[in-house]
Motif scaffolding. Structure first.
Motif, PDB file in Angstrom:
ATOM      1  N   MET A   9       0.977  -0.926  -0.082  1.00  0.00           N
ATOM      2  CA  MET A   9       0.261   0.183  -0.149  1.00  0.00           C
ATOM      3  C   MET A   9       1.091   1.596   0.118  1.00  0.00           C
ATOM      4  O   MET A   9       2.123   0.928   0.785  1.00  0.00           O
ATOM      5  N   LEU A  10       0.900   2.226  -0.754  1.00  0.00           N
ATOM      6  CA  LEU A  10       1.165   3.954  -0.397  1.00  0.00           C
ATOM      7  C   LEU A  10       0.519   4.651   0.399  1.00  0.00           C
ATOM      8  O   LEU A  10       0.352   4.176   1.288  1.00  0.00           O
ATOM      9  N   ALA A  11       1.364   5.596   0.200  1.00  0.00           N
ATOM     10  CA  ALA A  11       1.419   6.367   1.264  1.00  0.00           C
ATOM     11  C   ALA A  11      -0.209   7.347   1.650  1.00  0.00           C
ATOM     12  O   ALA A  11      -1.464   7.363   0.828  1.00  0.00           O
ATOM     13  N   GLN A  12      -0.776   7.481   2.866  1.00  0.00           N
ATOM     14  CA  GLN A  12      -2.030   7.692   2.239  1.00  0.00           C
ATOM     15  C   GLN A  12      -2.384   8.692   3.913  1.00  0.00           C
ATOM     16  O   GLN A  12      -1.846   9.043   4.852  1.00  0.00           O
ATOM     17  N   TYR A  13      -3.628   9.139   2.805  1.00  0.00           N
ATOM     18  CA  TYR A  13      -4.053   9.676   5.026  1.00  0.00           C
ATOM     19  C   TYR A  13      -5.554   9.368   5.420  1.00  0.00           C
ATOM     20  O   TYR A  13      -6.432   8.631   4.328  1.00  0.00           O
ATOM     21  N   VAL A  14      -5.315   9.638   6.454  1.00  0.00           N
ATOM     22  CA  VAL A  14      -6.422   8.950   7.472  1.00  0.00           C
ATOM     23  C   VAL A  14      -7.742   9.643   8.678  1.00  0.00           C
ATOM     24  O   VAL A  14      -6.192   9.881   9.290  1.00  0.00           O
ATOM     25  N   TYR A  15      -8.717   9.113   8.461  1.00  0.00           N
ATOM     26  CA  TYR A  15      -9.205  10.104   9.358  1.00  0.00           C
ATOM     27  C   TYR A  15     -10.249   8.846  10.036  1.00  0.00           C
ATOM     28  O   TYR A  15     -11.122   8.902   9.142  1.00  0.00           O
ATOM     29  N   PRO A  16     -10.523   8.785  11.287  1.00  0.00           N
ATOM     30  CA  PRO A  16     -11.399   7.732  11.792  1.00  0.00           C
ATOM     31  C   PRO A  16     -12.619   9.005  12.048  1.00  0.00           C
ATOM     32  O   PRO A  16     -12.157  10.098  12.794  1.00  0.00           O
ATOM     33  N   SER A  17     -13.730   9.155  11.870  1.00  0.00           N
ATOM     34  CA  SER A  17     -14.234   9.229  12.453  1.00  0.00           C
ATOM     35  C   SER A  17     -16.148   8.483  12.333  1.00  0.00           C
ATOM     36  O   SER A  17     -16.284   7.157  12.943  1.00  0.00           O
ATOM     37  N   LYS A  18     -17.091   9.041  13.406  1.00  0.00           N
ATOM     38  CA  LYS A  18     -18.336   8.007  13.365  1.00  0.00           C
ATOM     39  C   LYS A  18     -18.708   7.085  12.967  1.00  0.00           C
ATOM     40  O   LYS A  18     -19.727   6.167  13.438  1.00  0.00           O
ATOM     41  N   PHE A  19     -18.767   7.664  11.827  1.00  0.00           N
ATOM     42  CA  PHE A  19     -19.426   6.726  10.581  1.00  0.00           C
ATOM     43  C   PHE A  19     -18.131   6.181   9.780  1.00  0.00           C
ATOM     44  O   PHE A  19     -18.236   5.472   8.637  1.00  0.00           O
ATOM     45  N   ALA A  34      -5.457  14.798  -4.371  1.00  0.00           N
ATOM     46  CA  ALA A  34      -5.855  14.674  -3.082  1.00  0.00           C
ATOM     47  C   ALA A  34      -6.403  15.650  -2.353  1.00  0.00           C
ATOM     48  O   ALA A  34      -7.746  15.141  -1.816  1.00  0.00           O
ATOM     49  N   GLU A  35      -6.822  16.687  -2.654  1.00  0.00           N
ATOM     50  CA  GLU A  35      -7.013  17.671  -2.311  1.00  0.00           C
ATOM     51  C   GLU A  35      -9.061  17.724  -3.091  1.00  0.00           C
ATOM     52  O   GLU A  35      -9.688  17.113  -2.522  1.00  0.00           O
ATOM     53  N   ALA A  36      -9.030  17.396  -4.785  1.00  0.00           N
ATOM     54  CA  ALA A  36     -10.322  16.705  -4.928  1.00  0.00           C
ATOM     55  C   ALA A  36     -11.226  15.923  -4.382  1.00  0.00           C
ATOM     56  O   ALA A  36     -12.026  15.329  -4.295  1.00  0.00           O
ATOM     57  N   ALA A  37     -10.080  14.510  -3.965  1.00  0.00           N
ATOM     58  CA  ALA A  37     -11.020  13.238  -3.218  1.00  0.00           C
ATOM     59  C   ALA A  37     -11.293  13.666  -1.282  1.00  0.00           C
ATOM     60  O   ALA A  37     -12.074  12.968  -1.272  1.00  0.00           O
ATOM     61  N   LEU A  38     -10.648  14.533  -1.064  1.00  0.00           N
ATOM     62  CA  LEU A  38     -11.269  15.003   0.236  1.00  0.00           C
ATOM     63  C   LEU A  38     -12.189  15.881  -0.450  1.00  0.00           C
ATOM     64  O   LEU A  38     -13.466  15.114   0.411  1.00  0.00           O
ATOM     65  N   ILE A  39     -12.103  16.860  -1.064  1.00  0.00           N
ATOM     66  CA  ILE A  39     -13.214  17.604  -1.856  1.00  0.00           C
ATOM     67  C   ILE A  39     -14.885  16.732  -1.837  1.00  0.00           C
ATOM     68  O   ILE A  39     -16.196  16.771  -1.061  1.00  0.00           O
ATOM     69  N   PRO A  96     -21.233  14.038   4.301  1.00  0.00           N
ATOM     70  CA  PRO A  96     -21.833  15.563   5.658  1.00  0.00           C
ATOM     71  C   PRO A  96     -21.335  14.747   6.568  1.00  0.00           C
ATOM     72  O   PRO A  96     -20.857  15.296   7.828  1.00  0.00           O
ATOM     73  N   GLN A  97     -22.336  13.668   6.649  1.00  0.00           N
ATOM     74  CA  GLN A  97     -23.094  13.437   8.141  1.00  0.00           C
ATOM     75  C   GLN A  97     -21.493  12.841   8.879  1.00  0.00           C
ATOM     76  O   GLN A  97     -21.821  12.817  10.630  1.00  0.00           O
ATOM     77  N   ALA A  98     -20.603  12.816   8.425  1.00  0.00           N
ATOM     78  CA  ALA A  98     -18.966  12.209   8.832  1.00  0.00           C
ATOM     79  C   ALA A  98     -18.249  13.498   9.707  1.00  0.00           C
ATOM     80  O   ALA A  98     -17.482  13.318  10.124  1.00  0.00           O
ATOM     81  N   ARG A  99     -18.311  14.292   9.086  1.00  0.00           N
ATOM     82  CA  ARG A  99     -17.913  15.911   9.442  1.00  0.00           C
ATOM     83  C   ARG A  99     -16.102  15.351   9.031  1.00  0.00           C
ATOM     84  O   ARG A  99     -15.808  15.965  10.264  1.00  0.00           O
ATOM     85  N   LEU A 100     -15.829  15.355   8.272  1.00  0.00           N
ATOM     86  CA  LEU A 100     -14.015  15.373   8.080  1.00  0.00           C
ATOM     87  C   LEU A 100     -13.705  16.967   7.598  1.00  0.00           C
ATOM     88  O   LEU A 100     -14.346  17.437   7.126  1.00  0.00           O
ATOM     89  N   PRO A 101     -12.507  16.924   8.363  1.00  0.00           N
ATOM     90  CA  PRO A 101     -12.249  17.800   8.298  1.00  0.00           C
ATOM     91  C   PRO A 101     -11.702  18.570   6.884  1.00  0.00           C
ATOM     92  O   PRO A 101     -11.170  17.649   6.233  1.00  0.00           O
ATOM     93  N   GLY A 102     -11.363  19.630   6.519  1.00  0.00           N
ATOM     94  CA  GLY A 102     -11.443  19.849   5.799  1.00  0.00           C
ATOM     95  C   GLY A 102     -10.186  20.601   4.747  1.00  0.00           C
ATOM     96  O   GLY A 102      -9.791  20.802   3.448  1.00  0.00           O
ATOM     97  N   GLU A 103      -9.140  20.068   5.488  1.00  0.00           N
ATOM     98  CA  GLU A 103      -7.682  20.437   4.923  1.00  0.00           C
ATOM     99  C   GLU A 103      -7.655  18.747   5.075  1.00  0.00           C
ATOM    100  O   GLU A 103      -7.105  18.263   6.767  1.00  0.00           O
ATOM    101  N   LEU A 104      -5.887  18.914   4.297  1.00  0.00           N
ATOM    102  CA  LEU A 104      -5.968  17.278   4.580  1.00  0.00           C
ATOM    103  C   LEU A 104      -4.615  17.474   6.084  1.00  0.00           C
ATOM    104  O   LEU A 104      -3.850  16.433   6.506  1.00  0.00           O
ATOM    105  N   ASP A 105      -4.018  18.508   5.816  1.00  0.00           N
ATOM    106  CA  ASP A 105      -3.044  18.560   6.904  1.00  0.00           C
ATOM    107  C   ASP A 105      -3.752  18.202   8.377  1.00  0.00           C
ATOM    108  O   ASP A 105      -3.139  17.802   9.792  1.00  0.00           O
TER     109      ASP A 105
END
Length: 85
Positions: free
Chosen positions: A1-11, A38-43, A50-59
């Motif tokens: 697996m390659l580099a990745q950004y990860v975010y755990p949410s309630k969903f 990555a930015e397009a993927a985040l958007i 929207p219910q997951a309330r993911l952060p708007g910035e990759l940092d």
């Protein structure tokens, strides 16, 4: 697996993974899209969940570089531990 950004949410766990020239988006183990940046993927992910309330910035996501993932792999030899007792 390659580099990745990860975010755990309630969903569930969201990941944005570099896959060649594209970025894959996964919710838990299901792929939900591929994007050029990555930015397009985040958007797109924030719009789809929207219910997951993911952060708007990759940092604000946890970044795991490719090198760290390569060193974290355990060989099949390393998984044969004997149990004490």
């Amino acid at each position: 697996m390659l580099a990745q950004y990860v975010y755990p949410s309630k969903f569930g766990l969201f990941r944005i993974i570099r896959h060649g020239r594209q970025w894959r988006v996964l919710h838990e183990e299901q792929e939900i899209g591929r994007h050029d940046t990555a930015e397009a993927a985040l958007i797109a992910t924030r719009m789809a969940y929207p219910q997951a309330r993911l952060p708007g910035e990759l940092d604000q996501w946890r970044y795991i570089p490719e090198l760290a993932l390569a060193h974290s792999r355990v060989s099949s030899e390393g998984t044969r531990w004997s149990l004490a007792g």
